[in-house]
Design a protein around this motif. Structure first.
Motif, PDB file in Angstrom:
ATOM      1  N   SER A  34       0.832  -1.204   0.000  1.00  0.00           N
ATOM      2  CA  SER A  34       0.000   0.000   0.000  1.00  0.00           C
ATOM      3  C   SER A  34       0.867   1.255   0.000  1.00  0.00           C
ATOM      4  CB  SER A  34      -0.904  -0.033   1.230  1.00  0.00           C
ATOM      5  OG  SER A  34      -1.546   1.203   1.391  1.00  0.00           O
ATOM      6  N   ARG A  35       1.954   1.248   0.806  1.00  0.00           N
ATOM      7  CA  ARG A  35       2.870   2.399   0.839  1.00  0.00           C
ATOM      8  C   ARG A  35       3.535   2.581  -0.507  1.00  0.00           C
ATOM      9  NH1 ARG A  35       4.249   0.627   5.985  1.00  0.00           N
ATOM     10  NH2 ARG A  35       6.076  -0.445   5.221  1.00  0.00           N
ATOM     11  N   GLU A  36       3.948   1.455  -1.123  1.00  0.00           N
ATOM     12  CA  GLU A  36       4.619   1.542  -2.422  1.00  0.00           C
ATOM     13  C   GLU A  36       3.682   2.092  -3.492  1.00  0.00           C
ATOM     14  OE1 GLU A  36       6.064  -2.435  -2.826  1.00  0.00           O
ATOM     15  OE2 GLU A  36       7.794  -2.049  -1.558  1.00  0.00           O
ATOM     16  N   ARG A  37       2.424   1.647  -3.450  1.00  0.00           N
ATOM     17  CA  ARG A  37       1.436   2.167  -4.404  1.00  0.00           C
ATOM     18  C   ARG A  37       1.231   3.655  -4.198  1.00  0.00           C
ATOM     19  NH1 ARG A  37      -1.584  -2.491  -3.740  1.00  0.00           N
ATOM     20  NH2 ARG A  37      -2.921  -1.498  -2.204  1.00  0.00           N
ATOM     21  N   ALA A  38       1.127   4.080  -2.944  1.00  0.00           N
ATOM     22  CA  ALA A  38       0.894   5.492  -2.628  1.00  0.00           C
ATOM     23  C   ALA A  38       2.073   6.332  -3.111  1.00  0.00           C
ATOM     24  CB  ALA A  38       0.687   5.669  -1.132  1.00  0.00           C
ATOM     25  N   ARG A  39       3.299   5.807  -2.915  1.00  0.00           N
ATOM     26  CA  ARG A  39       4.498   6.538  -3.328  1.00  0.00           C
ATOM     27  C   ARG A  39       4.528   6.681  -4.842  1.00  0.00           C
ATOM     28  NH1 ARG A  39       8.746   3.345  -1.167  1.00  0.00           N
ATOM     29  NH2 ARG A  39       8.016   4.038   0.851  1.00  0.00           N
ATOM     30  N   ALA A  40       4.199   5.600  -5.559  1.00  0.00           N
ATOM     31  CA  ALA A  40       4.195   5.616  -7.024  1.00  0.00           C
ATOM     32  C   ALA A  40       3.155   6.595  -7.533  1.00  0.00           C
ATOM     33  CB  ALA A  40       3.924   4.215  -7.558  1.00  0.00           C
ATOM     34  N   LYS A  41       2.005   6.597  -6.902  1.00  0.00           N
ATOM     35  CA  LYS A  41       0.920   7.493  -7.304  1.00  0.00           C
ATOM     36  C   LYS A  41       1.324   8.944  -7.071  1.00  0.00           C
ATOM     37  CE  LYS A  41      -4.123   7.454  -6.944  1.00  0.00           C
ATOM     38  NZ  LYS A  41      -4.689   6.550  -7.913  1.00  0.00           N
ATOM     39  N   TYR A  42       2.006   9.199  -5.957  1.00  0.00           N
ATOM     40  CA  TYR A  42       2.466  10.545  -5.633  1.00  0.00           C
ATOM     41  C   TYR A  42       3.482  11.023  -6.666  1.00  0.00           C
ATOM     42  CZ  TYR A  42       4.720  14.324  -3.043  1.00  0.00           C
ATOM     43  OH  TYR A  42       5.236  15.531  -2.673  1.00  0.00           O
ATOM     44  N   GLU A  44       3.806  10.016  -9.686  1.00  0.00           N
ATOM     45  CA  GLU A  44       3.069  10.203 -10.923  1.00  0.00           C
ATOM     46  C   GLU A  44       2.379  11.571 -10.934  1.00  0.00           C
ATOM     47  OE1 GLU A  44      -0.570   7.688 -12.309  1.00  0.00           O
ATOM     48  OE2 GLU A  44       1.170   6.370 -12.252  1.00  0.00           O
ATOM     49  N   MET A  45       1.760  11.900  -9.819  1.00  0.00           N
ATOM     50  CA  MET A  45       1.039  13.165  -9.680  1.00  0.00           C
ATOM     51  C   MET A  45       2.010  14.340  -9.764  1.00  0.00           C
ATOM     52  SD  MET A  45       0.322  15.705  -7.257  1.00  0.00           S
ATOM     53  CE  MET A  45       0.390  15.111  -5.575  1.00  0.00           C
TER      54      MET A  45
END
Ligand SMILES: [Zn+2]
Length: 61
Positions: A34-42, A44-45
């Motif tokens: 979940s942390r890795e997904r959040a970091r990747a999404k951030y 990307e943003m």
């Protein structure tokens, strides 16, 4: 409808980190993903922001 004591229900079962849904090792793995997904999404943003937006948000290039 019979009321059951609240203790029969896992805590926060409806949340992503739902207690009772995972044993400890699985919970740790899920949290890491979940942390890795959040970091990747951030990242990307941030990549989509204009330089002025980055400055406004205090994100260094
Ligand atoms: Zn497990």
């Amino acid at each position: 409808m019979t009321e059951k004591p609240i203790t029969e229900f896992p805590r926060n079962a409806s949340t992503a980190d739902g207690r009772g849904a995972y044993c400890r090792p699985c919970h740790a793995k899920a949290a890491k993903r979940s942390r890795e997904r959040a970091r990747a999404k951030y990242a990307e943003m941030v990549a989509l922001l204009s330089p002025s937006d980055r400055a406004r948000l205090g994100i260094a290039d």
